[in-house]
Design an enzyme around this catalytic site. Structure first.
Site, PDB file in Angstrom:
ATOM      1  N   ARG A   1      -7.102  -3.070   9.065  1.00 48.27           N
ATOM      2  CA  ARG A   1      -7.875  -4.444   8.921  1.00 48.27           C
ATOM      3  C   ARG A   1      -7.728  -5.645   9.791  1.00 48.27           C
ATOM      4  O   ARG A   1      -8.487  -5.988  10.470  1.00 48.27           O
ATOM      5  CB  ARG A   1      -7.648  -4.930   7.504  1.00 48.27           C
TER       6      ARG A   1
ATOM      7  N   THR B   1       4.629   2.518   5.972  1.00 46.65           N
ATOM      8  CA  THR B   1       3.112   2.013   6.129  1.00 46.65           C
ATOM      9  C   THR B   1       2.286   2.989   6.873  1.00 46.65           C
ATOM     10  O   THR B   1       2.995   3.008   8.046  1.00 46.65           O
ATOM     11  CB  THR B   1       2.794   0.538   6.310  1.00 46.65           C
TER      12      THR B   1
ATOM     13  N   ARG C   1       0.433  -4.637  -5.953  1.00 44.20           N
ATOM     14  CA  ARG C   1       0.425  -6.002  -5.149  1.00 44.20           C
ATOM     15  C   ARG C   1       0.373  -7.038  -6.084  1.00 44.20           C
ATOM     16  O   ARG C   1      -0.012  -6.754  -7.270  1.00 44.20           O
ATOM     17  CB  ARG C   1      -0.965  -6.101  -4.305  1.00 44.20           C
TER      18      ARG C   1
ATOM     19  N   VAL D   1      17.876   7.545  -3.219  1.00 45.50           N
ATOM     20  CA  VAL D   1      18.785   7.769  -4.471  1.00 45.50           C
ATOM     21  C   VAL D   1      20.014   8.812  -4.337  1.00 45.50           C
ATOM     22  O   VAL D   1      21.163   8.343  -4.473  1.00 45.50           O
ATOM     23  CB  VAL D   1      17.797   8.219  -5.407  1.00 45.50           C
TER      24      VAL D   1
ATOM     25  N   ASP E   1       5.072  -5.155   6.072  1.00 48.07           N
ATOM     26  CA  ASP E   1       5.617  -6.398   6.432  1.00 48.07           C
ATOM     27  C   ASP E   1       5.268  -7.343   5.420  1.00 48.07           C
ATOM     28  O   ASP E   1       6.142  -8.251   5.196  1.00 48.07           O
ATOM     29  CB  ASP E   1       4.770  -6.898   7.773  1.00 48.07           C
ATOM     30  N   GLY E   2       4.356  -7.166   4.461  1.00 52.83           N
ATOM     31  CA  GLY E   2       4.203  -8.188   3.382  1.00 52.83           C
ATOM     32  C   GLY E   2       5.305  -8.022   2.301  1.00 52.83           C
ATOM     33  O   GLY E   2       5.933  -9.014   1.970  1.00 52.83           O
TER      34      GLY E   2
ATOM     35  N   ILE F   1      -8.395   8.520   2.177  1.00 52.01           N
ATOM     36  CA  ILE F   1      -7.823   9.804   2.295  1.00 52.01           C
ATOM     37  C   ILE F   1      -6.564   9.862   3.046  1.00 52.01           C
ATOM     38  O   ILE F   1      -5.517  10.386   3.218  1.00 52.01           O
ATOM     39  CB  ILE F   1      -8.650  11.060   2.364  1.00 52.01           C
TER      40      ILE F   1
ATOM     41  N   ASP G   1      -0.114   1.850   8.532  1.00 53.13           N
ATOM     42  CA  ASP G   1      -0.638   0.878   9.590  1.00 53.13           C
ATOM     43  C   ASP G   1       0.356   0.832  10.879  1.00 53.13           C
ATOM     44  O   ASP G   1       0.015   0.351  12.069  1.00 53.13           O
ATOM     45  CB  ASP G   1      -0.641  -0.568   9.047  1.00 53.13           C
TER      46      ASP G   1
ATOM     47  N   GLY H   1       0.864  -1.115  -0.006  1.00 54.19           N
ATOM     48  CA  GLY H   1       0.193   0.030  -0.200  1.00 54.19           C
ATOM     49  C   GLY H   1       0.883   1.277  -0.074  1.00 54.19           C
ATOM     50  O   GLY H   1       1.791   1.236   0.737  1.00 54.19           O
TER      51      GLY H   1
ATOM     52  N   ASP I   1       2.435  -1.203  11.638  1.00 53.22           N
ATOM     53  CA  ASP I   1       2.353  -2.830  11.937  1.00 53.22           C
ATOM     54  C   ASP I   1       3.766  -3.337  11.933  1.00 53.22           C
ATOM     55  O   ASP I   1       3.583  -4.562  11.984  1.00 53.22           O
ATOM     56  CB  ASP I   1       1.148  -3.546  11.534  1.00 53.22           C
TER      57      ASP I   1
HETATM   58  P1  ATP Z   1       0.785  -2.438   3.488  1.00 52.96           P
HETATM   59  O1  ATP Z   1       0.555  -3.494   4.611  1.00 52.96           O
HETATM   60  O2  ATP Z   1       1.205  -1.037   3.938  1.00 52.96           O
HETATM   61  O3  ATP Z   1      -0.171  -2.472   2.524  1.00 52.96           O
HETATM   62  P2  ATP Z   1       2.690  -4.544   2.673  1.00 52.96           P
HETATM   63  O4  ATP Z   1       3.955  -4.485   1.906  1.00 52.96           O
HETATM   64  O5  ATP Z   1       2.630  -5.205   3.972  1.00 52.96           O
HETATM   65  O6  ATP Z   1       2.178  -3.036   2.917  1.00 52.96           O
HETATM   66  P3  ATP Z   1       1.304  -6.542   1.108  1.00 52.96           P
HETATM   67  O7  ATP Z   1       0.074  -6.387  -0.087  1.00 52.96           O
HETATM   68  O8  ATP Z   1       0.960  -7.459   2.221  1.00 52.96           O
HETATM   69  O9  ATP Z   1       1.656  -5.119   1.395  1.00 52.96           O
HETATM   70  O10 ATP Z   1       2.515  -6.907   0.266  1.00 52.96           O
HETATM   71  C1  ATP Z   1       3.011  -6.442  -0.955  1.00 52.96           C
HETATM   72  C2  ATP Z   1       3.437  -7.617  -1.703  1.00 52.96           C
HETATM   73  O11 ATP Z   1       4.572  -8.146  -1.314  1.00 52.96           O
HETATM   74  C3  ATP Z   1       2.301  -8.671  -2.325  1.00 52.96           C
HETATM   75  O12 ATP Z   1       1.342  -7.882  -3.212  1.00 52.96           O
HETATM   76  C4  ATP Z   1       3.077  -9.723  -2.670  1.00 52.96           C
HETATM   77  O13 ATP Z   1       3.740  -9.369  -4.058  1.00 52.96           O
HETATM   78  C5  ATP Z   1       4.348  -9.721  -1.652  1.00 52.96           C
HETATM   79  N1  ATP Z   1       4.200 -10.489  -0.788  1.00 52.96           N
HETATM   80  C6  ATP Z   1       3.355 -10.359   0.381  1.00 52.96           C
HETATM   81  N2  ATP Z   1       3.458 -11.557   1.254  1.00 52.96           N
HETATM   82  C7  ATP Z   1       4.232 -12.350   0.632  1.00 52.96           C
HETATM   83  C8  ATP Z   1       4.525 -13.747   0.945  1.00 52.96           C
HETATM   84  N3  ATP Z   1       4.239 -14.440   2.047  1.00 52.96           N
HETATM   85  N4  ATP Z   1       5.469 -14.346  -0.120  1.00 52.96           N
HETATM   86  C9  ATP Z   1       5.905 -13.707  -1.230  1.00 52.96           C
HETATM   87  N5  ATP Z   1       5.328 -12.591  -1.660  1.00 52.96           N
HETATM   88  C10 ATP Z   1       4.539 -11.791  -0.764  1.00 52.96           C
END
Ligand code: ATP
Length: 323
Positions: free
Chosen positions: A172, A126, A72, A24, A103-104, A251, A128, A11, A130
């Site tokens: 969420r 992020t 994503r 950069v 974290d994702g 927003i 969040d 996000g 988190d």
């Molecule tokens: P935010 O929580 O602020 O939206 P985020 O980095 O946690 O940010 P996610 O959508 O959870 O957002 O993860 C971003 C991308 O990372 C995902 O679309 C996916 O491509 C990749 N990703 C997330 N989890 C995994 C996983 N367990 N294995 C491989 N790729 C992952």
């Protein structure tokens, strides 16, 4: 290491651009050739690699969103998807990676490293807040302030019409944003996904406080804490008072970053490059962060194995102030 790449993923959040700028500029300062990956992991798979120069990041410190775009990407969750990304990394002779995201995105970076040992540093950005291991993420402060601006306006109506308002903020799974916003807005009740609540008790307290002269109520709720409209119906049924729901929504993700978001984005960006500079080919992935106002770095593994806890003390303090 001579060639590094920076990407934004997950996000979007205010301060991503300030981070890109810092990465950069400091990378060039330390003599790296630096590239941008567009559209997060989707762009890494698709080979969307662009050279970044000093002037590529001019005039962006104040901008929300991300000039590199974010996405994503389901394909990156598969081994085959990551294999394609690794080929792009090799074809472009990228020797180090800075991942700006949540974290994702860092879990994904860990998966990438498992398959292909390349130095990676993550920058937590992020709304969040988190990400485990850092007190704050870039963007959190801006989102709090954006939500507060909206809540202060809603409070005018709540006060004038003597109404109860449930205001839903983003979150969420986690309630870090709702808790800070609840405290800073002086809301009467905060509902978080992490803390059990009893609607009967809440209704009793609304009725009790009405007798004491409190005629308006602000309830801040994280989106993952339940269904705001169902809760509104229940409170209305139980108390007989009108309850309105207001969802602040997207927003909170946009807008110009606050001074604090810009500052930690800049410091995280420089620190990420300094950490990357000292990493070896097989060094474990790192994350930069802030603890007790000091910029730090730690193993990605720590984030993967631990969960950030909600500050229960802060939650209790918010309740004391809401009587
Ligand atoms: P935010 O929580 O602020 O939206 P985020 O980095 O946690 O940010 P996610 O959508 O959870 O957002 O993860 C971003 C991308 O990372 C995902 O679309 C996916 O491509 C990749 N990703 C997330 N989890 C995994 C996983 N367990 N294995 C491989 N790729 C992952």
């Amino acid at each position: 290491m001579e060639r590094i790449a920076v990407m934004t993923s997950g996000g979007d959040a205010p301060g991503m651009n300030a981070c890109i700028r810092a990465v950069v500029r400091s990378a060039i300062y330390y003599g790296f050739k630096v590239f941008g990956v567009r559209r997060g992991y989707a762009g890494l798979i698709g080979g969307e690699i662009i050279p970044m120069e000093l002037r590529s990041v001019s005039g962006i410190i104040n901008l929300g969103g991300t000039i590199l775009k974010t996405a994503r990407c389901e394909e990156f969750r598969t081994k085959e998807g990551r294999e394609k990304a690794i080929k792009v990394i090799k074809d472009n002779n990228i020797e180090g990676l800075v991942v700006i995201g949540g974290d994702g995105s860092f879990t994904a970076a860990g998966q990438l490293y498992e398959q292909y040992k390349i130095p990676i540093v993550g920058i937590p950005v992020t709304i969040d807040n988190d990400v485990c291991g850092t007190d704050y993420t870039v963007g959190f402060d801006t989102a709090i302030n954006t939500a507060l601006e909206a809540i202060d306006k809603i409070r005018d109506t709540a006060f004038s019409h003597e109404r109860i308002f449930i205001i839903e903020v983003m979150g969420r799974k986690r309630g870090f944003l709702a808790l800070e916003v609840g405290l800073a807005s002086g809301s009467e009740i905060v509902l978080l996904p992490e803390v059990k609540y009893d609607l009967d008790v809440i209704c009793e307290s609304i009725l009790h406080n009405r007798e004491k002269g409190k005629t308006s109520y602000i309830i801040i709720m994280a989106e993952g804490a339940g269904n705001s409209f169902a809760i509104a119906d229940q409170i209305k049924k139980c108390t007989g008072f009108e309850v309105k729901v207001s969802i602040i929504g997207y927003i909170q993700r946009g807008g110009s970053p606050t001074a604090r978001s810009r500052k930690i984005a800049s410091l995280f960006g420089i620190h990420a490059v300094q950490v990357l500079k000292d990493m070896q080919e097989s060094s474990n992935p790192k994350i930069v962060g802030i603890r007790e106002e000091k910029i730090i770095d730690y193993d990605l593994e720590y984030m993967l194995k631990n969960e950030k806890k909600i500050d229960k003390e802060l939650y209790e303090l918010a309740q004391i102030l809401a009587i």
